[in-house]
Motif scaffolding. Structure first.
Motif, PDB file in Angstrom:
ATOM      1  N   LEU A 250      75.957  72.658  42.276  1.00 20.60           N
ATOM      2  CA  LEU A 250      75.795  73.854  43.067  1.00 20.60           C
ATOM      3  C   LEU A 250      76.184  74.886  42.578  1.00 20.60           C
ATOM      4  N   LEU A 251      77.999  75.243  42.290  1.00 18.64           N
ATOM      5  CA  LEU A 251      78.723  76.332  42.131  1.00 18.64           C
ATOM      6  C   LEU A 251      78.359  77.245  40.976  1.00 18.64           C
ATOM      7  N   LEU A 252      77.982  76.395  39.664  1.00 17.82           N
ATOM      8  CA  LEU A 252      77.770  77.313  38.897  1.00 17.82           C
ATOM      9  C   LEU A 252      76.418  76.976  38.048  1.00 17.82           C
TER      10      LEU A 252
ATOM     11  N   ASN B  36      64.972  70.363  38.740  1.00 22.14           N
ATOM     12  CA  ASN B  36      64.279  69.461  39.268  1.00 22.14           C
ATOM     13  C   ASN B  36      62.744  70.442  40.262  1.00 22.14           C
ATOM     14  N   GLU B  37      62.202  71.314  39.273  1.00 25.34           N
ATOM     15  CA  GLU B  37      61.202  72.493  39.828  1.00 25.34           C
ATOM     16  C   GLU B  37      60.832  71.929  41.553  1.00 25.34           C
TER      17      GLU B  37
ATOM     18  N   THR C 190      66.777  76.255  47.646  1.00 27.15           N
ATOM     19  CA  THR C 190      67.287  75.556  49.346  1.00 27.15           C
ATOM     20  C   THR C 190      66.817  74.469  49.551  1.00 27.15           C
ATOM     21  N   ASP C 191      65.567  73.722  48.458  1.00 23.59           N
ATOM     22  CA  ASP C 191      65.481  72.514  48.096  1.00 23.59           C
ATOM     23  C   ASP C 191      66.307  71.939  47.665  1.00 23.59           C
ATOM     24  N   LEU C 192      67.530  72.323  47.514  1.00 24.29           N
ATOM     25  CA  LEU C 192      67.751  71.257  46.201  1.00 24.29           C
ATOM     26  C   LEU C 192      69.746  71.075  46.477  1.00 24.29           C
ATOM     27  N   TYR C 193      69.707  71.434  47.709  1.00 25.20           N
ATOM     28  CA  TYR C 193      70.875  71.226  48.959  1.00 25.20           C
ATOM     29  C   TYR C 193      70.505  69.801  49.036  1.00 25.20           C
ATOM     30  N   LYS C 194      69.151  69.691  49.359  1.00 26.40           N
ATOM     31  CA  LYS C 194      69.243  68.103  50.139  1.00 26.40           C
ATOM     32  C   LYS C 194      68.554  67.401  49.029  1.00 26.40           C
ATOM     33  N   ILE C 195      68.325  67.595  47.294  1.00 22.33           N
ATOM     34  CA  ILE C 195      68.262  67.234  46.542  1.00 22.33           C
ATOM     35  C   ILE C 195      69.910  66.565  46.118  1.00 22.33           C
ATOM     36  N   ILE C 196      70.841  67.683  46.442  1.00 19.75           N
ATOM     37  CA  ILE C 196      72.121  67.184  45.679  1.00 19.75           C
ATOM     38  C   ILE C 196      72.983  66.539  46.835  1.00 19.75           C
TER      39      ILE C 196
END
Length: 188
Positions: free
Chosen positions: A126-128, A137-138, A142-148
């Protein structure tokens, strides 16, 4: 060996021996084995890359780029080295409060070691590499935080529980053998 391919991610079981070494042999030897763990991740992601390998090796191109990033070495090595350090200190700390239950202390340390790997690897992604990881992940960032978060609360928690169980059983078994216990003490 030590990695189970699950599409975009590789589930990790190689951290368990590093955690055990950290608890039984101390943080210096644990850190060395953690560095070896990082090296195996680097080699695996360099020689058998998957779409997310760019977070673990500078030799895998960032999405849409013709180059990788040297920052991937942070993601690849720092969390794994700390997997070899943190369980030792968690075990020492928890042993102060739960004196007669070594199995509990081993399990807590196993869980902490596994979560160290999961949280630091995903946190460094997330940081780098947030934008690049969102791209593969297409999804938007914002949605990446949910995936992680989903990875942490499914794969990460499961890995931690399994690590806690295996670490507690192996450490108890090793330390119940007087010859092995003496050998471990001599190594320290």
């Amino acid at each position: 060996m030590g990695y189970i391919q699950l599409g975009l991610i590789k589930a990790t079981i190689i951290h368990v021996p590093v955690i055990i070494a950290s608890i039984l042999l101390g943080p210096k030897k644990g850190a060395i084995l953690g560095a070896v763990f990082g090296l195996t991740s680097f080699i695996s992601n360099t020689t058998a890359p998957v779409v997310s390998s760019f977070v673990f090796t500078p030799f895998a191109n960032l999405p849409g780029e013709t180059h990788g990033s040297v920052l991937s070495l942070i993601t690849c090595f720092l969390p794994r080295i700390l997997v070899g350090v943190i369980p030792y200190y968690i075990y020492q700390f928890s042993s102060r409060f739960v004196k007669e239950q070594k199995m509990v202390n081993y399990a807590i340390s196993g869980i902490a070691g596994s979560l160290t790997n999961t949280l630091l690897v995903l946190g460094s992604i997330l940081l780098l590499f947030k934008d690049a990881y969102a791209k593969i992940n297409e999804v938007n960032t914002t949605d990446l935080y949910k995936i992680i978060g989903g990875i942490i609360f499914t794969n990460g928690i499961l890995e931690a529980v399994v690590a806690g169980i295996i670490v507690s059983l192996v450490c108890r078994s090793l330390m119940s053998n007087k010859k092995i216990e003496k050998m471990i003490k001599d190594l320290n």
